[in-house]
Design a protein around this motif. Structure first.
Motif, PDB file in Angstrom:
ATOM      1  N   GLN A 154       0.867  -1.173   0.000  1.00  0.00           N
ATOM      2  CA  GLN A 154       0.000   0.000   0.000  1.00  0.00           C
ATOM      3  C   GLN A 154       0.906   1.226   0.000  1.00  0.00           C
ATOM      4  O   GLN A 154       1.801   1.337   0.837  1.00  0.00           O
ATOM      5  CB  GLN A 154      -0.914  -0.013   1.227  1.00  0.00           C
ATOM      6  CG  GLN A 154      -1.862  -1.208   1.248  1.00  0.00           C
ATOM      7  CD  GLN A 154      -2.620  -1.304   2.556  1.00  0.00           C
ATOM      8  OE1 GLN A 154      -2.053  -1.205   3.635  1.00  0.00           O
ATOM      9  NE2 GLN A 154      -3.920  -1.496   2.459  1.00  0.00           N
TER      10      GLN A 154
ATOM     11  N   GLU B  79      -2.073  -1.422  -3.858  1.00  0.00           N
ATOM     12  CA  GLU B  79      -3.059  -0.356  -3.665  1.00  0.00           C
ATOM     13  C   GLU B  79      -2.355   0.992  -3.542  1.00  0.00           C
ATOM     14  O   GLU B  79      -1.374   1.116  -2.800  1.00  0.00           O
ATOM     15  CB  GLU B  79      -3.882  -0.612  -2.404  1.00  0.00           C
ATOM     16  CG  GLU B  79      -4.922   0.455  -2.104  1.00  0.00           C
ATOM     17  CD  GLU B  79      -5.651   0.253  -0.792  1.00  0.00           C
ATOM     18  OE1 GLU B  79      -6.525   1.076  -0.465  1.00  0.00           O
ATOM     19  OE2 GLU B  79      -5.330  -0.734  -0.091  1.00  0.00           O
TER      20      GLU B  79
ATOM     21  N   LEU C  77      -2.799   4.394  -1.966  1.00  0.00           N
ATOM     22  CA  LEU C  77      -3.628   5.024  -0.939  1.00  0.00           C
ATOM     23  C   LEU C  77      -4.035   6.433  -1.330  1.00  0.00           C
ATOM     24  O   LEU C  77      -5.125   6.892  -0.998  1.00  0.00           O
ATOM     25  CB  LEU C  77      -2.865   5.053   0.390  1.00  0.00           C
ATOM     26  CG  LEU C  77      -2.478   3.690   0.977  1.00  0.00           C
ATOM     27  CD1 LEU C  77      -1.548   3.879   2.166  1.00  0.00           C
ATOM     28  CD2 LEU C  77      -3.729   2.918   1.390  1.00  0.00           C
TER      29      LEU C  77
END
Length: 204
Positions: free
Chosen positions: A74, A112, A114
Motif C-alpha cells: 500500500q 493499492e 492510498l
C-alpha cells in the motif's frame, strides 16, 4: 519521455538497525509484522521531458507485508506543494514509476495506491543529519552512524552492493525522530529505528 534527476534521499522504517529488507533484496522478513517505510527525496537538479523540476521534493510512504518481495504494498505519494502543476505532474510520473526508471521496478509489488497529495515538504541535509517534514503527517530526522572509536569526524558506516531503487550504496543510519500522524489511518513513532541516506542520479 526523456528525463534525468540528481539529488539526495533519506529513508526511515520501523525495522531495527540494519533492516533485513535492505540487506536481503526484500526477501527476508522484516523485524515486525508489517514493514512501514518512508522515502523522502530532494531533487537538486532535474528535467522531465523539458520541465525543470530542480529544487523540489517528493516522498513515498509504503506499508508492506513482512516479506516485501511478496507484493501487495500500500503506497502513498506526496509531491512538494511548491511545485507548479507541470512540475507536479512530471514528478508524479517519475516517482510513481509511470516514466520508467528505478521506481518502475517496484510497481509490480504495489497492490493499492492510498493516495497522491500535494503538501509542503521541508527537506534538509546537515552533515550526518538528514531531515524531512512532510506536511503535518510525517516528521523524520536520521543520523548517519559512525563507530564510536573513530569519534564524531570518523567515516560513516555504509552498505554496499545492495539491491535498492535509490543507490547500491547506502549509509547506515538511525532515526533521532520518526513520527507519523494520520497517514491514511496510520500513526507511529519509529524513533531509534532504521534509516539510510544516499545521493541519487536517475535517468530514463
Amino acid at each position: 519521455m526523456p528525463w534525468n534527476l540528481n539529488g539526495t534521499y533519506l529513508e526511515s522504517c520501523n525495522c531495527d538497525v540494519v533492516c533485513p529488507c535492505t540487506t536481503s533484496g526484500l526477501t527476508a522478513p522484516a523485524d515486525h509484522e508489517r514493514c512501514q517505510v518512508t522515502f523522502a527525496f530532494h531533487v537538486e537538479s532535474g528535467d522531465v521531458d523539458g520541465v525543470d523540476v530542480s529544487d523540489r521534493s517528493v516522498a513515498v510512504f509504503i506499508d508492506a507485508p513482512q516479506v516485501m518481495a511478496e507484493g501487495g504494498w500500500q503506497v502513498a505519494l506526496y509531491v512538494d506543494a511548491s511545485a507548479d502543476d507541470r512540475q507536479a505532474e512530471a514528478l508524479g510520473k517519475v516517482f510513481s514509476g509511470q516514466a520508467g526508471g528505478p521506481m518502475a521496478a517496484l510497481t509490480p509489488l504495489i497492490g493499492e495506491v492510498l493516495g497522491v497529495e500535494r503538501t509542503p515538504i521541508d527537506y534538509r541535509d546537515d552533515g550526518r543529519r538528514h531531515a524531512a517534514r512532510i506536511g503535518d503527517a510525517i516528521d523524520i530526522e536520521i543520523e548517519d552512524q559512525v563507530a564510536p572509536q573513530y569519534g564524531d569526524d570518523g567515516p560513516v558506516m555504509g552498505l554496499t552492493g545492495v539491491f535498492h531503487p535509490v543507490n547500491s550504496t547506502l549509509t547506515i543510519a538511525r532515526s533521532t525522530r520518526a513520527t507519523g500522524d494520520g497517514v491514511y489511518g496510520r500513526s507511529w513513532d519509529f524513533t531509534g529505528g532504521n534509516g539510510h541516506s544516499a545521493p541519487f542520479a536517475w535517468s530514463a
